[in-house]
Scaffold this motif. Structure first.
Motif, short mmCIF file in Angstrom:
data_model
loop_
_atom_site.label_atom_id
_atom_site.label_comp_id
_atom_site.label_asym_id
_atom_site.label_seq_id
_atom_site.Cartn_x
_atom_site.Cartn_y
_atom_site.Cartn_z
N HIS A 1 -4.84 7.19 -1.86
CA HIS A 1 -5.14 6.10 -0.93
C HIS A 1 -6.12 5.08 -1.52
O HIS A 1 -5.88 3.87 -1.45
N HIS B 1 -4.90 7.82 8.01
CA HIS B 1 -6.08 8.00 7.16
C HIS B 1 -6.66 6.67 6.77
O HIS B 1 -5.98 5.65 6.75
N HIS C 1 2.19 10.31 3.07
CA HIS C 1 1.45 10.76 4.25
C HIS C 1 2.27 10.63 5.51
O HIS C 1 1.76 10.81 6.61
N HIS D 1 0.83 -1.21 0.00
CA HIS D 1 0.00 0.00 0.00
C HIS D 1 0.86 1.27 0.00
O HIS D 1 0.67 2.17 -0.82
N GLU E 1 1.38 4.11 -2.92
CA GLU E 1 1.08 5.53 -2.73
C GLU E 1 2.29 6.39 -3.10
O GLU E 1 2.16 7.43 -3.75
ZN LIG Z 1 -3.17 5.07 2.40
#
Ligand SMILES: [Zn+2]
Length: 226
Positions: free
Chosen positions: A97, A163, A127, A78, A82
């Motif tokens: 996301h 998030h 992030h 993930h 991103e």
């Molecule tokens: Zn994410």
């Protein structure tokens, strides 16, 4: 092979468990995944049969060692996705996301390793979330404080935005709350509403949003890296 849904449950147990430091209840999982408690119970049973979670009646679940490996692998996918989308494909940090959430279940470890290589093995995603290494070790993200715990007058730099979807990221982007950007705490209301001044002006953030934002003091940021 695990299904995408199973992987999402494992990621949820990992994330909630990390946040609270406790076993994760069925109702917490149901809230987080936006499904009913009976749905959670039947999936948890399947994960238990596969040896991925450890369940104790009335106390909730934790990940087994094997479950934790799966969680870290998905987080690596993930967070590298991103990073790749923002750095190589010019996506906005607030728009990656949901895309990564879909792709994370389908990319191989080989592709993930190549993305890491192409990006120079980043330690954190756009992030500020730490990216597990190939050996699935989490880089130390350093000490931060939640914006929800800040006091009036503090000048801070955003380090990490926890998030669950693009919606909250876009909300924050519009408010000028961005990773690595400075802000000033203008006011903290008795029930947790935090008003900040950013490049976009003054914004009042509800407590549950302020809690997602990890910060460091602005002064510390100005010091040259050792
Ligand atoms: Zn994410």
């Amino acid at each position: 092979m695990l299904s995408a849904v199973m992987e999402d449950y494992i990621k949820a147990v990992y994330t909630i468990g990390n946040e609270t430091g406790e076993r994760v209840s069925t109702s917490a999982l149901a809230d987080y995944l936006d499904v009913t408690p009976p749905t959670v119970s039947s999936m948890v049973k399947k994960l238990e049969e596969r040896g991925l979670v450890d369940r104790e009646e009335y106390k909730g679940v934790t990940l087994t060692e094997e479950g934790e490996v799966v969680a870290l692998e998905i987080l690596r996918h993930h967070r590298l996705l991103e990073s790749f989308l923002t750095e190589a494909l010019d996506y906005d940090w607030a728009d990656v996301h949901d895309e990564a959430d879909r792709l994370e279940h389908h990319v191989s470890d080989e592709l993930t390793d190549r993305i890491a290589e192409a990006l120079g093995h980043p330690l954190a995603d756009p992030h500020g979330d730490p990216i597990p290494t190939r050996e699935l070790e989490l880089p130390d993200a350093g000490e931060t404080a939640r914006l929800s715990a800040a006091e009036r007058g503090e000048r801070l730099v955003v380090r990490r935005i926890r998030h669950q979807g693009d919606e909250e990221l876009r909300y924050l982007a519009e408010a000028g709350v961005e990773p690595n950007e400075a802000l000033e705490v203008v006011d903290v209301a008795p029930f947790g509403m935090v008003t900040v001044r950013t490049a976009a002006g003054e914004q009042s953030l509800p407590e549950e949003i302020a809690r997602l934002i990890e910060t460091v003091p602005a002064e510390e940021e100005a010091e040259p890296a050792a």
